[in-house]
Write a protein that holds these residues in place. Structure first.
Motif, mmCIF file in Angstrom:
data_model
loop_
_atom_site.group_PDB
_atom_site.id
_atom_site.type_symbol
_atom_site.label_atom_id
_atom_site.label_comp_id
_atom_site.label_asym_id
_atom_site.label_seq_id
_atom_site.Cartn_x
_atom_site.Cartn_y
_atom_site.Cartn_z
ATOM 1 N N TYR A 147 2.899 79.389 -121.018
ATOM 2 C CA TYR A 147 3.895 81.128 -121.775
ATOM 3 C C TYR A 147 3.088 81.781 -121.913
ATOM 4 O O TYR A 147 1.452 81.764 -122.003
ATOM 5 N N MET A 148 3.694 82.692 -120.696
ATOM 6 C CA MET A 148 2.581 84.269 -120.529
ATOM 7 C C MET A 148 1.244 83.813 -120.074
ATOM 8 O O MET A 148 0.421 84.664 -120.392
ATOM 9 N N GLY A 149 1.912 83.003 -119.092
ATOM 10 C CA GLY A 149 -0.173 82.637 -117.990
ATOM 11 C C GLY A 149 -0.880 81.764 -119.083
ATOM 12 O O GLY A 149 -1.731 81.730 -118.155
ATOM 13 N N SER A 150 0.113 80.997 -120.192
ATOM 14 C CA SER A 150 -1.103 80.704 -120.778
ATOM 15 C C SER A 150 -0.934 78.787 -121.032
ATOM 16 O O SER A 150 0.467 78.682 -120.823
ATOM 17 N N ILE A 151 -1.483 77.785 -120.716
ATOM 18 C CA ILE A 151 -1.105 76.495 -120.714
ATOM 19 C C ILE A 151 -2.221 75.826 -121.680
ATOM 20 O O ILE A 151 -3.503 75.854 -121.099
ATOM 21 N N LYS A 152 -2.005 74.544 -121.573
ATOM 22 C CA LYS A 152 -2.889 73.816 -123.118
ATOM 23 C C LYS A 152 -2.640 71.823 -122.340
ATOM 24 O O LYS A 152 -1.340 71.342 -122.219
ATOM 25 N N VAL A 153 -3.517 71.902 -121.888
ATOM 26 C CA VAL A 153 -3.901 70.313 -121.929
ATOM 27 C C VAL A 153 -4.034 69.569 -122.468
ATOM 28 O O VAL A 153 -5.708 69.825 -123.229
ATOM 29 N N TYR A 154 -3.912 68.544 -123.205
ATOM 30 C CA TYR A 154 -4.312 67.947 -124.035
ATOM 31 C C TYR A 154 -3.831 66.427 -123.518
ATOM 32 O O TYR A 154 -3.339 65.887 -122.995
ATOM 33 N N ASN A 155 -4.525 64.778 -124.867
ATOM 34 C CA ASN A 155 -4.562 64.059 -125.001
ATOM 35 C C ASN A 155 -4.232 64.094 -126.525
ATOM 36 O O ASN A 155 -5.718 64.062 -127.399
ATOM 37 N N ASN A 156 -3.059 62.991 -126.919
ATOM 38 C CA ASN A 156 -2.599 62.648 -128.203
ATOM 39 C C ASN A 156 -3.260 61.905 -128.644
ATOM 40 O O ASN A 156 -2.642 61.298 -130.046
ATOM 41 N N THR A 157 -3.418 60.924 -128.135
ATOM 42 C CA THR A 157 -3.878 59.918 -127.849
ATOM 43 C C THR A 157 -5.882 59.646 -129.384
ATOM 44 O O THR A 157 -6.222 60.287 -129.100
ATOM 45 N N GLU A 158 -5.592 59.212 -130.472
ATOM 46 C CA GLU A 158 -6.009 58.945 -131.597
ATOM 47 C C GLU A 158 -7.769 58.996 -131.281
ATOM 48 O O GLU A 158 -7.866 59.328 -131.473
ATOM 49 N N TYR A 159 -7.975 57.804 -129.720
ATOM 50 C CA TYR A 159 -9.624 57.859 -129.769
ATOM 51 C C TYR A 159 -10.219 59.138 -128.554
ATOM 52 O O TYR A 159 -10.996 58.841 -127.784
ATOM 53 N N ALA A 160 -8.918 59.838 -128.182
ATOM 54 C CA ALA A 160 -9.271 60.425 -127.211
ATOM 55 C C ALA A 160 -10.670 61.189 -127.876
ATOM 56 O O ALA A 160 -11.410 61.166 -126.355
ATOM 57 N N ALA A 161 -11.338 62.089 -128.444
ATOM 58 C CA ALA A 161 -12.276 63.070 -128.282
ATOM 59 C C ALA A 161 -13.591 62.518 -128.636
ATOM 60 O O ALA A 161 -14.286 62.564 -128.024
ATOM 61 N N HIS A 162 -13.240 61.010 -128.997
ATOM 62 C CA HIS A 162 -13.896 59.802 -129.409
ATOM 63 C C HIS A 162 -14.896 59.272 -127.315
ATOM 64 O O HIS A 162 -15.672 59.164 -127.291
ATOM 65 N N MET A 163 -14.068 59.533 -127.114
ATOM 66 C CA MET A 163 -14.193 59.141 -125.549
ATOM 67 C C MET A 163 -14.909 60.314 -124.887
ATOM 68 O O MET A 163 -15.305 60.849 -123.939
ATOM 69 N N GLU A 164 -14.324 61.250 -125.069
ATOM 70 C CA GLU A 164 -14.620 62.763 -124.333
ATOM 71 C C GLU A 164 -16.665 63.271 -124.679
ATOM 72 O O GLU A 164 -16.931 63.072 -123.753
ATOM 73 N N TYR A 165 -16.122 63.582 -126.245
ATOM 74 C CA TYR A 165 -17.516 63.671 -126.609
ATOM 75 C C TYR A 165 -18.902 62.470 -127.104
ATOM 76 O O TYR A 165 -19.774 62.914 -127.091
ATOM 77 N N GLY A 166 -18.196 61.470 -127.104
ATOM 78 C CA GLY A 166 -18.871 60.060 -127.290
ATOM 79 C C GLY A 166 -18.690 59.895 -129.314
ATOM 80 O O GLY A 166 -18.126 61.150 -129.603
ATOM 81 N N HIS A 167 -19.086 58.782 -129.882
ATOM 82 C CA HIS A 167 -19.512 58.937 -130.960
ATOM 83 C C HIS A 167 -20.881 57.404 -131.296
ATOM 84 O O HIS A 167 -20.956 56.898 -130.755
ATOM 85 N N ARG A 168 -20.765 56.995 -132.962
ATOM 86 C CA ARG A 168 -21.220 56.904 -133.601
ATOM 87 C C ARG A 168 -20.259 55.163 -133.890
ATOM 88 O O ARG A 168 -19.618 55.285 -133.833
ATOM 89 N N VAL A 169 -21.375 54.488 -134.163
ATOM 90 C CA VAL A 169 -19.897 53.044 -133.893
ATOM 91 C C VAL A 169 -20.244 52.410 -135.511
ATOM 92 O O VAL A 169 -21.600 52.224 -136.228
ATOM 93 N N LYS A 170 -19.328 51.623 -135.774
ATOM 94 C CA LYS A 170 -19.108 50.294 -137.231
ATOM 95 C C LYS A 170 -18.562 49.281 -136.448
ATOM 96 O O LYS A 170 -18.109 49.370 -135.259
ATOM 97 N N ASN A 171 -19.362 48.666 -137.159
ATOM 98 C CA ASN A 171 -19.049 47.776 -137.299
ATOM 99 C C ASN A 171 -17.936 47.354 -138.282
ATOM 100 O O ASN A 171 -16.906 48.071 -138.505
ATOM 101 N N ARG A 172 -16.740 46.098 -138.263
ATOM 102 C CA ARG A 172 -15.953 45.043 -138.524
ATOM 103 C C ARG A 172 -15.266 46.147 -140.420
ATOM 104 O O ARG A 172 -14.212 45.884 -140.579
ATOM 105 N N LYS A 173 -16.328 46.203 -140.606
ATOM 106 C CA LYS A 173 -16.585 45.912 -141.713
ATOM 107 C C LYS A 173 -17.183 47.712 -142.125
ATOM 108 O O LYS A 173 -16.819 47.658 -143.446
ATOM 109 N N GLY A 174 -16.782 48.965 -141.623
ATOM 110 C CA GLY A 174 -16.941 50.109 -141.792
ATOM 111 C C GLY A 174 -18.113 50.426 -141.709
ATOM 112 O O GLY A 174 -18.819 51.937 -142.066
ATOM 113 N N GLU A 175 -19.431 49.882 -141.572
ATOM 114 C CA GLU A 175 -20.603 49.824 -141.524
ATOM 115 C C GLU A 175 -21.622 50.517 -140.137
ATOM 116 O O GLU A 175 -20.862 50.433 -138.969
#
Length: 132
Positions: free
Chosen positions: A62-90
């Protein structure tokens, strides 16, 4: 003394024609660029279930603009990295007591960097015929 310039009417006609073509060609260019970015980014996306890799999408140009995206819940975590929690949430800590961090893959960033090198050439190919 007078000066006569020939071909000015043809030149003006070409400019008028170019002005009419620019919006469509501009949108074709950003659409093709987004498709190339998605293709390259998919190749760099880690695969476990394939969900992340298959969810790269783009908006309509639209008017020379476009967005590329990924709606997967964990996409940002894979892109930028993330801290790690165990199954208990710790938070999971390393041997030094620091919270473990998984580095990002930067698949989208790498895709943008890769395509940046060819951006001008691609623009010339797609938009270049406007003045023909």
């Amino acid at each position: 003394m007078s000066v006569e310039i020939e071909g000015i009417d043809d030149f003006i006609a070409k400019l008028d024609n170019a002005v009419k073509k620019i919006p469509k060609k501009r949108n074709e260019f950003v659409k093709k660029s987004a498709e190339n970015l998605i293709k390259y980014t998919k190749d760099l996306t880690p695969v476990d279930t394939g969900n992340l890799k298959n969810n790269w999408q783009r908006t309509r140009p639209y008017m020379g603009s476009i967005k590329v995206y990924n709606n997967t819940e964990y996409a940002a975590h894979m892109e930028y990295g993330h801290r790690v929690k165990n199954r208990k949430g710790e938070w999971v800590k390393d041997e030094n007591g620091k919270i473990k961090f998984v580095k990002g893959v930067y698949m989208l960033h790498q895709g943008v960097e890769e395509l940046r090198d060819n951006f001008e050439e691609d623009a010339k190919l797609i938009i270049g015929d406007i003045f023909k």
